[in-house]
Every structure is written in C-alpha cells, then in structure tokens.
Design an enzyme around this catalytic site. Structure first.
Site, PDB file in Angstrom:
ATOM      1  N   TYR A  66       2.351   3.474   8.872  1.00 51.48           N
ATOM      2  CA  TYR A  66       2.967   2.273   8.301  1.00 51.48           C
ATOM      3  C   TYR A  66       4.228   1.929   9.085  1.00 51.48           C
ATOM      4  O   TYR A  66       5.168   2.724   9.126  1.00 51.48           O
ATOM      5  CB  TYR A  66       3.279   2.546   6.830  1.00 51.48           C
ATOM      6  CG  TYR A  66       3.899   1.433   6.038  1.00 51.48           C
ATOM      7  CD1 TYR A  66       3.869   0.107   6.459  1.00 51.48           C
ATOM      8  CD2 TYR A  66       4.524   1.708   4.818  1.00 51.48           C
ATOM      9  CE1 TYR A  66       4.442  -0.900   5.709  1.00 51.48           C
ATOM     10  CE2 TYR A  66       5.089   0.700   4.057  1.00 51.48           C
ATOM     11  CZ  TYR A  66       5.048  -0.595   4.509  1.00 51.48           C
ATOM     12  OH  TYR A  66       5.616  -1.604   3.768  1.00 51.48           O
ATOM     13  N   ILE A  77      -3.119  -4.960   3.628  1.00 50.61           N
ATOM     14  CA  ILE A  77      -2.643  -4.102   2.548  1.00 50.61           C
ATOM     15  C   ILE A  77      -1.674  -4.961   1.766  1.00 50.61           C
ATOM     16  O   ILE A  77      -0.582  -5.270   2.235  1.00 50.61           O
ATOM     17  CB  ILE A  77      -2.002  -2.817   3.089  1.00 50.61           C
ATOM     18  CG1 ILE A  77      -3.066  -1.993   3.831  1.00 50.61           C
ATOM     19  CG2 ILE A  77      -1.386  -2.003   1.949  1.00 50.61           C
ATOM     20  CD1 ILE A  77      -2.551  -0.710   4.451  1.00 50.61           C
ATOM     21  N   LYS A 136      -0.753   0.066   9.459  1.00 45.82           N
ATOM     22  CA  LYS A 136      -0.269  -1.044   8.635  1.00 45.82           C
ATOM     23  C   LYS A 136       0.945  -1.609   9.347  1.00 45.82           C
ATOM     24  O   LYS A 136       1.990  -0.965   9.415  1.00 45.82           O
ATOM     25  CB  LYS A 136       0.093  -0.577   7.227  1.00 45.82           C
ATOM     26  CG  LYS A 136       0.643  -1.698   6.346  1.00 45.82           C
ATOM     27  CD  LYS A 136       1.112  -1.196   4.991  1.00 45.82           C
ATOM     28  CE  LYS A 136       1.717  -2.336   4.166  1.00 45.82           C
ATOM     29  NZ  LYS A 136       2.252  -1.856   2.865  1.00 45.82           N
ATOM     30  N   THR A 189       5.489  -0.629  -3.187  1.00 45.43           N
ATOM     31  CA  THR A 189       5.148  -1.482  -4.322  1.00 45.43           C
ATOM     32  C   THR A 189       4.950  -0.658  -5.589  1.00 45.43           C
ATOM     33  O   THR A 189       5.354  -1.068  -6.679  1.00 45.43           O
ATOM     34  CB  THR A 189       3.873  -2.290  -4.017  1.00 45.43           C
ATOM     35  OG1 THR A 189       4.069  -3.029  -2.798  1.00 45.43           O
ATOM     36  CG2 THR A 189       3.539  -3.241  -5.142  1.00 45.43           C
TER      37      THR A 189
END
Length: 365
Positions: free
Chosen positions: A194, A261, A222, A108
């Site tokens: 992640y 998240i 995540k 992001t």
C-alpha cells in the site's frame, strides 16, 4: 477434548519422581536416575500456527483478479467495543452487491485505533463468517518490522487470504530498508503493498516495487500516487488497484488497473461494482464524483463514519480522535442521497441529518 485430556495426564504425571529412601541399600540410592519434571516441557498444541501451517491457503493469483475490494468500516457499540452485529450486516451487504474482497482493519476500518488483539480477532471473525464468500485481506502492516511479522503470522494463522502492508511511516527508513521490511513479510503469503505518501510521509518508488516483485507472493500494489504511476506498473505486468475513488474509473479503463480498493463502496457497493465491471461509463462516474468529493473533504474515515450513521446502518459512535462532520455537511449528504437515489445506498432506513447530541464520542474503550 482428547488433546486436553492428554495434557491433563501430562500434568498429573509430571510430579518429580524422586527415589524413595532406603536406608538399607545405599548402592541403589546412588545409582537411581533422577527424572526431570515433565511439566517443564510445555505442549505446543496451544501455540499459534506458523506461517507454513495456515488454513484457507490462497495464492497470489487468486487475489490479482479482484476488481472491487471494499475497505470495510468497523462499527462500534456505545461503550466503544466492536458492534459485530452491525459489522456482519455491512459485510453481508458488500457480498450481496458484488464486492469481491474486504480490507479488514485498514485506515477506513480504523485499525490504527485497535489493539492487535482486537485486530486479529476481527480478521478471524470475518474469515470464519464470510471467508467462503469473499476474500479477506487483513491489514497487518506496521512501521515496526517486528510487529508486522508477528501480526501477519497471526493473520494468516486465523485464515486471512492476503495481507496489506504499508511502508514504515513516521520513523521512516531508506529504500533499502523498505525492501528489507517487505521481504520480511512476503514469504508468509499473498501480499498487497500500500503506497499512500499523504499518510506515511514517504513514497514507495518503482525501484522498491520492482525489487520486491520478484516474490511470487506479491499480489499487487494499492497505489495512491495517481494514474501515471499505475500505468507505469501495469505496463510492466504488475497488478495495481487504485486507492483513489475519484480516479478509479479512468484507472480501470484507461491505465490498466485491475480495480479499486474503495471507501465509497461502503455506501454504494452496487454502483461501484458497475463502475469496475461493466465498461467505460463516464456518465455514472460523473454522478458519483460529488459523493466521493463529499466523503474526502475531511480525512477518511470521518465522512464515511458520519454517512453510515445517517443511513442508520451503524450507531453514531466515534472512537476519538475522529468526530462527525458538522451539521451543514450532514445536510449536504442527505441531499446527495436523494440525488443518487436512496435505493442505491446500503441499509433500508430513511437517511437522517442527526443532531449533534445524537453522536457519542469515546476516548476510552
């Protein structure tokens, strides 16, 4: 200054000390010891701190309790450089609205479009300005283990509280290779792994997570596979944050996730906090789903970048290859803001549609 002065003294004294010729005393000439130049030994005060000499040392337990972590946007100036003033405002709005952590330089935040110098600088800047108010998780992962080690070492040296690590993408490895990759960075400090197969092309299966979970530095995972996988991990005592905003309510309240998240919290941090901190709230979740669906109709962070520009909290500058959503989608966003209430979104300016010519696309920066 004392260190620099001593360094300067070292340089002044580093001239090779050759014996002066004395034609009348050959014996002394043959027995004088030659002194090696001191300048050949470089003082190490300027080198980065090693992984065991970090500031802001945080335990994995401190990270495990975070319920709302925002994958923060990186805004730009018209020439493509970081707009740190706008960035600071974004982080401040997260703190004021109850976010407990930020991911710096993630997908992001467009870490994939940054040089490592930019990346580490932004992590250090975030720590220095906000590290006492919010946990700073630096995305120092890479598909190159060498780069991941180096970036993580630098990230902890500048004070990040935890690292975010992805499995090697594109040049994929075996499951054993993934374990070795994570084992190479876990000793440095608290780590979130992640798993996002839609981007990496390879799932991190429970077998890998269960193996690396033996490290005390694994803060959690995540997970973007879905809530069934989350329930599997939480049932075994592994901390999980969902990476899917559209599933975060059920992940938190029905599958044992610690939190989320989030991308959406860049826009409505207060509402996302309410979703994670209160209790089951299917009504609020239903109200947020149209906004979440709008955000992800194109690959993240295209929707978020467009929305924040329309809200007037960042300049409408895109680093290519990202480009803004088309006019019709921007009109949809304006209507979504009115439906949810402008007061629930970040910033204070009126939301605007913006013309195509208002956007700046930067390929060199």
């Amino acid at each position: 200054m004392a260190v620099l002065k001593s360094y300067g003294l070292c340089l002044r004294d580093s001239t090779p000390q050759y014996p002066r010729p004395n034609l009348g005393n050959n014996y002394k000439r043959r027995n004088v010891k030659w002194r090696s130049p001191q300048a050949a030994v470089i003082p190490n005060f300027h080198l980065p701190m090693r992984s065991l000499e970090v500031k802001n040392r945080t335990s994995a337990e401190d990270i495990k309790s975070l319920r709302l972590i925002t994958a923060i946007k990186t805004p730009y100036l018209p020439d493509g450089r970081f707009d740190l003033e706008a960035y600071d405002d974004l982080v401040n709005m997260q703190i004021e609205n109850g976010a407990e952590g930020v991911i710096v330089g993630g997908t992001t935040g467009e870490g994939q479009l940054m040089s490592w110098d930019e990346h580490i600088m932004l992590i250090g800047h975030t720590v220095n300005c906000f590290g006492g108010s919010i946990k700073v998780v630096g995305n120092t992962g890479s598909n190159s283990t060498r780069e991941a080690i180096h970036a993580t070492e630098q990230g902890f040296a500048v004070g990040m509280h935890a690292a975010l690590h992805i499995n090697p993408y594109y040049g994929k490895t075996s499951l054993e290779g993934s374990v070795s990759h994570f084992d190479s960075v876990l000793p440095m400090g608290p780590t979130i792994i992640y798993n996002v197969p839609s981007r990496t092309g390879q799932d991190i299966p429970p077998r890998v997570i269960n193996t690396v979970a033996r490290s005390l530095n694994l803060a959690g995972v995540k997970e973007c596979i879905g809530n069934d996988r989350i329930g599997q991990y939480t049932g075994n005592g592994i901390v999980v944050w969902t990476g899917n905003d559209d599933q975060c309510h059920d992940a938190r309240w029905s599958h044992g996730a610690t939190g989320v998240i989030s991308v959406t919290s860049n826009l409505v941090p207060g509402l996302m906090r309410e979703l994670m901190f209160g209790a089951k709230n299917p009504s609020l979740n239903a109200k947020l789903l149209p906004l979440i669906d709008w955000l992800f109709q194109e690959p993240n962070p295209i929707g978020l970048n467009t929305a924040l520009a329309q809200l007037g909290v960042v300049r409408p500058v895109f680093r290519l290859p990202y480009v803004p959503l088309p006019l019709a989608k921007r009109v949809e966003f304006v209507n979504l803001v009115y439906e949810l209430g402008r007061e629930n979104f970040v910033g204070e300016k009126d939301v605007q549609v913006l013309d195509d010519d208002d956007f700046i696309l930067v390929g060199r920066y």
